[in-house]
Write a protein that holds these residues in place. Structure first.
Motif, PDB file in Angstrom:
ATOM      1  N   PRO A 385       0.833  -1.210   0.000  1.00 47.57           N
ATOM      2  CA  PRO A 385       0.000   0.000   0.000  1.00 47.57           C
ATOM      3  C   PRO A 385       0.864   1.256   0.000  1.00 47.57           C
ATOM      4  O   PRO A 385       1.850   1.346   0.722  1.00 47.57           O
ATOM      5  CB  PRO A 385      -0.791  -0.130   1.309  1.00 47.57           C
ATOM      6  CG  PRO A 385      -0.846  -1.592   1.576  1.00 47.57           C
ATOM      7  CD  PRO A 385       0.478  -2.134   1.104  1.00 47.57           C
ATOM      8  N   GLY A 386       0.481   2.218  -0.809  1.00 45.17           N
ATOM      9  CA  GLY A 386       1.243   3.447  -0.937  1.00 45.17           C
ATOM     10  C   GLY A 386       2.035   3.518  -2.224  1.00 45.17           C
ATOM     11  O   GLY A 386       2.532   4.587  -2.599  1.00 45.17           O
ATOM     12  N   PHE A 387       2.144   2.383  -2.931  1.00 48.08           N
ATOM     13  CA  PHE A 387       2.905   2.358  -4.185  1.00 48.08           C
ATOM     14  C   PHE A 387       2.333   3.342  -5.200  1.00 48.08           C
ATOM     15  O   PHE A 387       3.063   4.173  -5.760  1.00 48.08           O
ATOM     16  CB  PHE A 387       2.903   0.937  -4.755  1.00 48.08           C
ATOM     17  CG  PHE A 387       3.447   0.844  -6.161  1.00 48.08           C
ATOM     18  CD1 PHE A 387       4.809   0.922  -6.394  1.00 48.08           C
ATOM     19  CD2 PHE A 387       2.597   0.683  -7.240  1.00 48.08           C
ATOM     20  CE1 PHE A 387       5.311   0.843  -7.689  1.00 48.08           C
ATOM     21  CE2 PHE A 387       3.083   0.596  -8.534  1.00 48.08           C
ATOM     22  CZ  PHE A 387       4.449   0.679  -8.761  1.00 48.08           C
ATOM     23  N   ASP A 388       1.039   3.270  -5.436  1.00 48.53           N
ATOM     24  CA  ASP A 388       0.427   4.162  -6.426  1.00 48.53           C
ATOM     25  C   ASP A 388       0.483   5.617  -5.959  1.00 48.53           C
ATOM     26  O   ASP A 388       0.775   6.525  -6.742  1.00 48.53           O
ATOM     27  CB  ASP A 388      -1.021   3.747  -6.697  1.00 48.53           C
ATOM     28  CG  ASP A 388      -1.122   2.433  -7.443  1.00 48.53           C
ATOM     29  OD1 ASP A 388      -0.254   2.182  -8.309  1.00 48.53           O
ATOM     30  OD2 ASP A 388      -2.041   1.643  -7.157  1.00 48.53           O
ATOM     31  N   GLU A 389       0.209   5.836  -4.670  1.00 48.08           N
ATOM     32  CA  GLU A 389       0.207   7.196  -4.142  1.00 48.08           C
ATOM     33  C   GLU A 389       1.598   7.841  -4.214  1.00 48.08           C
ATOM     34  O   GLU A 389       1.729   9.066  -4.307  1.00 48.08           O
ATOM     35  CB  GLU A 389      -0.284   7.201  -2.689  1.00 48.08           C
ATOM     36  CG  GLU A 389      -1.742   6.811  -2.517  1.00 48.08           C
ATOM     37  CD  GLU A 389      -1.953   5.300  -2.364  1.00 48.08           C
ATOM     38  OE1 GLU A 389      -2.983   4.911  -1.804  1.00 48.08           O
ATOM     39  OE2 GLU A 389      -1.068   4.513  -2.809  1.00 48.08           O
ATOM     40  N   ALA A 390       2.637   7.004  -4.181  1.00 43.96           N
ATOM     41  CA  ALA A 390       4.005   7.515  -4.241  1.00 43.96           C
ATOM     42  C   ALA A 390       4.479   7.756  -5.673  1.00 43.96           C
ATOM     43  O   ALA A 390       5.580   8.267  -5.877  1.00 43.96           O
ATOM     44  CB  ALA A 390       4.956   6.544  -3.541  1.00 43.96           C
ATOM     45  N   GLY A 391       3.652   7.382  -6.652  1.00 41.49           N
ATOM     46  CA  GLY A 391       4.030   7.649  -8.037  1.00 41.49           C
ATOM     47  C   GLY A 391       3.896   6.480  -8.975  1.00 41.49           C
ATOM     48  O   GLY A 391       4.153   6.619 -10.174  1.00 41.49           O
ATOM     49  N   GLY A 392       3.529   5.285  -8.441  1.00 44.61           N
ATOM     50  CA  GLY A 392       3.369   4.125  -9.308  1.00 44.61           C
ATOM     51  C   GLY A 392       4.652   3.757 -10.012  1.00 44.61           C
ATOM     52  O   GLY A 392       5.754   3.995  -9.516  1.00 44.61           O
ATOM     53  N   LEU A 393       4.533   3.179 -11.201  1.00 46.55           N
ATOM     54  CA  LEU A 393       5.719   2.752 -11.937  1.00 46.55           C
ATOM     55  C   LEU A 393       6.594   3.927 -12.353  1.00 46.55           C
ATOM     56  O   LEU A 393       7.822   3.830 -12.348  1.00 46.55           O
ATOM     57  CB  LEU A 393       5.312   1.957 -13.181  1.00 46.55           C
ATOM     58  CG  LEU A 393       4.853   0.515 -12.949  1.00 46.55           C
ATOM     59  CD1 LEU A 393       4.390  -0.104 -14.254  1.00 46.55           C
ATOM     60  CD2 LEU A 393       5.979  -0.318 -12.343  1.00 46.55           C
ATOM     61  N   ALA A 394       5.985   5.040 -12.737  1.00 43.88           N
ATOM     62  CA  ALA A 394       6.755   6.182 -13.217  1.00 43.88           C
ATOM     63  C   ALA A 394       7.526   6.866 -12.093  1.00 43.88           C
ATOM     64  O   ALA A 394       8.626   7.374 -12.306  1.00 43.88           O
ATOM     65  CB  ALA A 394       5.839   7.189 -13.902  1.00 43.88           C
ATOM     66  N   GLY A 395       6.953   6.888 -10.891  1.00 41.84           N
ATOM     67  CA  GLY A 395       7.596   7.549  -9.777  1.00 41.84           C
ATOM     68  C   GLY A 395       7.471   9.059  -9.849  1.00 41.84           C
ATOM     69  O   GLY A 395       6.894   9.613 -10.784  1.00 41.84           O
ATOM     70  N   PRO A 396       8.018   9.768  -8.865  1.00 44.91           N
ATOM     71  CA  PRO A 396       7.991  11.227  -8.888  1.00 44.91           C
ATOM     72  C   PRO A 396       8.689  11.769 -10.136  1.00 44.91           C
ATOM     73  O   PRO A 396       9.781  11.316 -10.491  1.00 44.91           O
ATOM     74  CB  PRO A 396       8.761  11.612  -7.613  1.00 44.91           C
ATOM     75  CG  PRO A 396       8.574  10.432  -6.694  1.00 44.91           C
ATOM     76  CD  PRO A 396       8.594   9.240  -7.601  1.00 44.91           C
ATOM     77  N   LEU A 397       8.072  12.737 -10.787  1.00 45.26           N
ATOM     78  CA  LEU A 397       8.580  13.246 -12.068  1.00 45.26           C
ATOM     79  C   LEU A 397       9.608  14.350 -11.839  1.00 45.26           C
ATOM     80  O   LEU A 397       9.419  15.514 -12.218  1.00 45.26           O
ATOM     81  CB  LEU A 397       7.413  13.723 -12.926  1.00 45.26           C
ATOM     82  CG  LEU A 397       6.353  12.651 -13.245  1.00 45.26           C
ATOM     83  CD1 LEU A 397       5.226  13.238 -14.084  1.00 45.26           C
ATOM     84  CD2 LEU A 397       6.979  11.447 -13.934  1.00 45.26           C
ATOM     85  N   LEU A 398      10.713  13.978 -11.249  1.00 44.59           N
ATOM     86  CA  LEU A 398      11.829  14.884 -11.007  1.00 44.59           C
ATOM     87  C   LEU A 398      12.875  14.675 -12.100  1.00 44.59           C
ATOM     88  O   LEU A 398      13.045  13.550 -12.599  1.00 44.59           O
ATOM     89  CB  LEU A 398      12.428  14.624  -9.632  1.00 44.59           C
ATOM     90  CG  LEU A 398      11.440  14.797  -8.465  1.00 44.59           C
ATOM     91  CD1 LEU A 398      12.038  14.288  -7.174  1.00 44.59           C
ATOM     92  CD2 LEU A 398      11.031  16.257  -8.333  1.00 44.59           C
ATOM     93  N   ASP A 399      13.617  15.728 -12.451  1.00 47.71           N
ATOM     94  CA  ASP A 399      14.483  15.630 -13.631  1.00 47.71           C
ATOM     95  C   ASP A 399      15.553  14.555 -13.503  1.00 47.71           C
ATOM     96  O   ASP A 399      15.958  13.955 -14.498  1.00 47.71           O
ATOM     97  CB  ASP A 399      15.114  16.982 -13.972  1.00 47.71           C
ATOM     98  CG  ASP A 399      15.930  17.585 -12.835  1.00 47.71           C
ATOM     99  OD1 ASP A 399      15.953  17.005 -11.723  1.00 47.71           O
ATOM    100  OD2 ASP A 399      16.541  18.658 -13.066  1.00 47.71           O
ATOM    101  N   TYR A 400      15.997  14.259 -12.282  1.00 47.51           N
ATOM    102  CA  TYR A 400      17.021  13.216 -12.129  1.00 47.51           C
ATOM    103  C   TYR A 400      16.425  11.807 -12.075  1.00 47.51           C
ATOM    104  O   TYR A 400      17.152  10.820 -12.034  1.00 47.51           O
ATOM    105  CB  TYR A 400      17.883  13.474 -10.881  1.00 47.51           C
ATOM    106  CG  TYR A 400      17.124  13.710  -9.594  1.00 47.51           C
ATOM    107  CD1 TYR A 400      16.732  12.651  -8.785  1.00 47.51           C
ATOM    108  CD2 TYR A 400      16.817  15.002  -9.180  1.00 47.51           C
ATOM    109  CE1 TYR A 400      16.048  12.874  -7.602  1.00 47.51           C
ATOM    110  CE2 TYR A 400      16.147  15.236  -7.996  1.00 47.51           C
ATOM    111  CZ  TYR A 400      15.762  14.169  -7.208  1.00 47.51           C
ATOM    112  OH  TYR A 400      15.082  14.385  -6.028  1.00 47.51           O
ATOM    113  N   ASN A 401      15.088  11.713 -12.108  1.00 47.85           N
ATOM    114  CA  ASN A 401      14.427  10.410 -12.004  1.00 47.85           C
ATOM    115  C   ASN A 401      13.760   9.974 -13.307  1.00 47.85           C
ATOM    116  O   ASN A 401      13.463   8.788 -13.474  1.00 47.85           O
ATOM    117  CB  ASN A 401      13.386  10.454 -10.877  1.00 47.85           C
ATOM    118  CG  ASN A 401      12.818   9.097 -10.523  1.00 47.85           C
ATOM    119  OD1 ASN A 401      13.512   8.081 -10.601  1.00 47.85           O
ATOM    120  ND2 ASN A 401      11.563   9.061 -10.121  1.00 47.85           N
TER     121      ASN A 401
END
Length: 594
Positions: A385-401
């Motif tokens: 639980p929390g996987f989708d809320e944290a960004g799912g497969l793509a994750g946070p859309l930060l430039d280094y990620n």
């Protein structure tokens, strides 16, 4: 690697990047119970029969990796758990295919939790006896001593402070009795808590620390620094390490770095246990090249491998021995730990630069590609639980990620923000990097090493057995390792706290057996975790811990690269059963010879 793990239905296609044909469509994959597809013809812990096995026979386990700890008070790795859960009986244990509520094991029924969440009552099963030379029946006092020894600095249990510190007196305990652990009779144990954290404590009772230990036998070994109880083990499970008449296993049933022998526990009775325990003996052979090991198993007889097979062996098994290949989806994660406390990576911008530059796609390919991994973009993994809320497969859309193949332009931006105008590191520090032997770990370690060199760092890379990597280097803060490229994690139970707390909470850093490999100690994150522990309800906890996950990414506390779908292999005459809760590792107590 333990307790309740709640499943989310995330549709992930499976496609091979090993030069094989893609196989991720609905017509070529099968549901596993986790929502992650696995190609047809491949076993998963959800498809393997847990009953009806043939009794008798000897299983040979060929492992490149050695055990780290056999003492149930210290064990905390997948390879350790294979032997520990076959020889010890915690209060609760998981059936192989279960991420739901664990099964009463040493306990006779589920834990009774008070309405205010501050008291847990557990009844102990009658008729369970210790192995020779103790032989007597297990009592609640033995469970109390087992948990209390977790606070003994000589034992240094790696998760005691994370899950048991809310027991009255536990935060100040050092191995003696803990006031909040009470045994009103021989078959009852009660835990009194200072905070309403009963559910987390109850979940943790499925970990090996709750397996009973006879004080009259172990106390003299626990007085040693470190404890020597792991050399003189007493069993409660269906198997025991081969030992002499005094219970000594070191040099007899366990030759460090070479072999181990598990035999039947003569005092175990099937009527008290849910495990079928088909096998008469398990011989573990330690060491050797993972490619050679893999071929021996696939082409041989009566053998399994219980650490990660070489990438080439996974490919071979998929192409020519598919019924002998098991893949366990949602098996955990792999990340690069960097030293947040001292050295260059105490600077958050250098951590971001490294994250941006690293080719995480190449690291995944080294492990076998999308058949066995997904590129990791944050820390809570798909079945938690929390996987989708944290960004799912793509994750946070930060430039280094957002560039999993790496982006040197973004990396140079953060190098400049860290004070290096050329975009390259110009300091004098030589980074100490400790990785693991055994394919595919060296390949991933070399990708990390080369990336750091491309950023201008001088490096010194050392590869050791994975158990040594954890126990002597990455898990020992005093060693001051700068980068550990081959660390990983599997949740103890299905709660996001079990993914993030032990690994990134600064309050859980310990001198040995440390699992916060990067010594992450961010006061704001620590405070958020303390608040997150008290939140009740799956949805609310998922939201709170997902926010913490996003902050961990924002601080680039480590560099995540692979969410696992763990492969394992067996010989054609073995009916293996894997533990989905233990990264798919073969369960000795359910596996049988055909």
């Amino acid at each position: 690697m333990g307790s309740i793990r709640i499943v989310t239905l995330t549709a992930l296609a499976v496609a091979l990047t090993l030069g094989l044909a893609a196989c991720g469509s609905s017509s070529s994959s099968t549901s596993t119970g986790t929502g992650i597809g696995v190609a047809k013809g491949i076993q998963t812990p959800y498809t393997q029969a847990q009953s009806g096995g043939k009794r008798g026979g000897t299983l040979t386990v060929l492992n490149h990796q050695d055990f780290e700890h056999l003492d149930p008070g210290q064990a905390y790795s997948s390879v350790d758990y294979e032997a520990v859960y076959a020889t010890q009986r915690p209060l609760y244990s998981h059936k192989p295919n279960a991420f739901s509520a664990p099964t009463p094991d040493m306990a006779s029924d589920p834990p009774q939790i008070s309405r205010d969440g501050r008291t847990i009552t557990v009844h102990i099963r009658s008729g369970v006896h210790f192995s020779p030379p103790i032989n007597r029946e297990v009592t609640s006092a033995d469970v109390a001593y087992a948990i209390e020894r977790g606070a003994n600095p000589n034992v240094a249990n790696p998760y005691f402070s994370s899950y048991f510190s809310s027991i009255e007196g536990a935060s100040k305990a050092s191995g003696g009795s803990i006031p909040g652990i009470v045994t009103p009779n021989q078959h009852t144990i009660v835990f009194h808590l200072t905070e309403p954290k009963a559910q987390i404590v109850a979940d943790a009772l499925a970990l090996p620390l709750s397996a009973p230990v006879p004080e009259e036998y172990a106390k003299k070994y626990d007085a040693k620094k470190p404890t020597e109880y792991g050399n003189y083990l007493i069993a409660t499970g269906p198997y025991m390490f081969k030992s002499n008449g005094e219970g000594k296993v070191l040099g007899i049933g366990y030759q460090q770095g070479k072999s181990a022998v598990l035999v039947r526990n003569p005092n175990w009775h099937s009527t008290t246990d849910f495990r079928p325990a088909y096998l008469d003996q398990i011989n573990v052979e330690i060491g050797g090249d993972t490619t050679v090991i893999g071929r021996q198993i696939l082409e041989g007889s009566h053998m399994v491998q219980n650490d990660t097979p070489a990438q080439s062996i996974v490919q071979l098994a998929y192409q020519h021995f598919r019924p002998q290949l098991e893949i366990s989806p949602g098996a955990g994660d792999n990340y690069v730990a960097v030293n947040n406390k001292r050295g260059p990576f105490a600077d958050v911008n250098l951590r971001k630069a490294f994250w941006a530059a690293l080719d995480r796609t190449a690291m995944n390919k080294a492990r076998g590609g999308e058949l066995v991994t997904n590129v990791m973009t944050h820390f809570i993994y798909p079945e938690i639980p929390g996987f989708d809320e944290a960004g799912g497969l793509a994750g946070p859309l930060l430039d280094y990620n957002v560039h999993p193949a790496g982006d040197m332009q973004v990396a140079e931006k953060y190098m400049k923000l860290a004070g290096y105008p050329s975009g390259k590191y110009t300091g004098s520090k030589t980074l100490e990097i400790v990785g693991a032997t055994g394919d595919p770990e060296p390949q991933d370690a070399e990708i990390v090493n080369q990336t750091l060199r491309n950023l201008g760092f001088k490096t010194r890379l050392n590869l050791v057995d994975k158990s040594v990597m954890y126990s002597k280097f990455c898990g020992v803060p005093a060693e001051e390792i700068d980068v550990c490229p081959n660390v990983g994690w599997a949740a103890d139970f299905g709660d996001p706290q079990a993914v993030l707390d032990v690994t990134f909470n600064g309050n859980n850093i310990v001198s040995t057996g440390n699992n916060n490999y990067g010594q992450v100690n961010n006061p704001a994150i620590n405070k958020a975790m303390a608040a997150g522990e008290l939140i009740v309800g799956t949805k609310a906890r998922a939201a709170a811990w997902a926010k913490i996950d996003r902050e961990l990414v924002a601080q680039a506390v480590a560099v995540p690269f692979a969410w696992d779908k763990e492969p394992n292999i067996e010989s054609k005459d073995i009916a293996g059963v894997g533990d989905v809760w233990n990264v798919g590792a073969w369960d000795y107590s359910f596996t049988s010879v055909k």
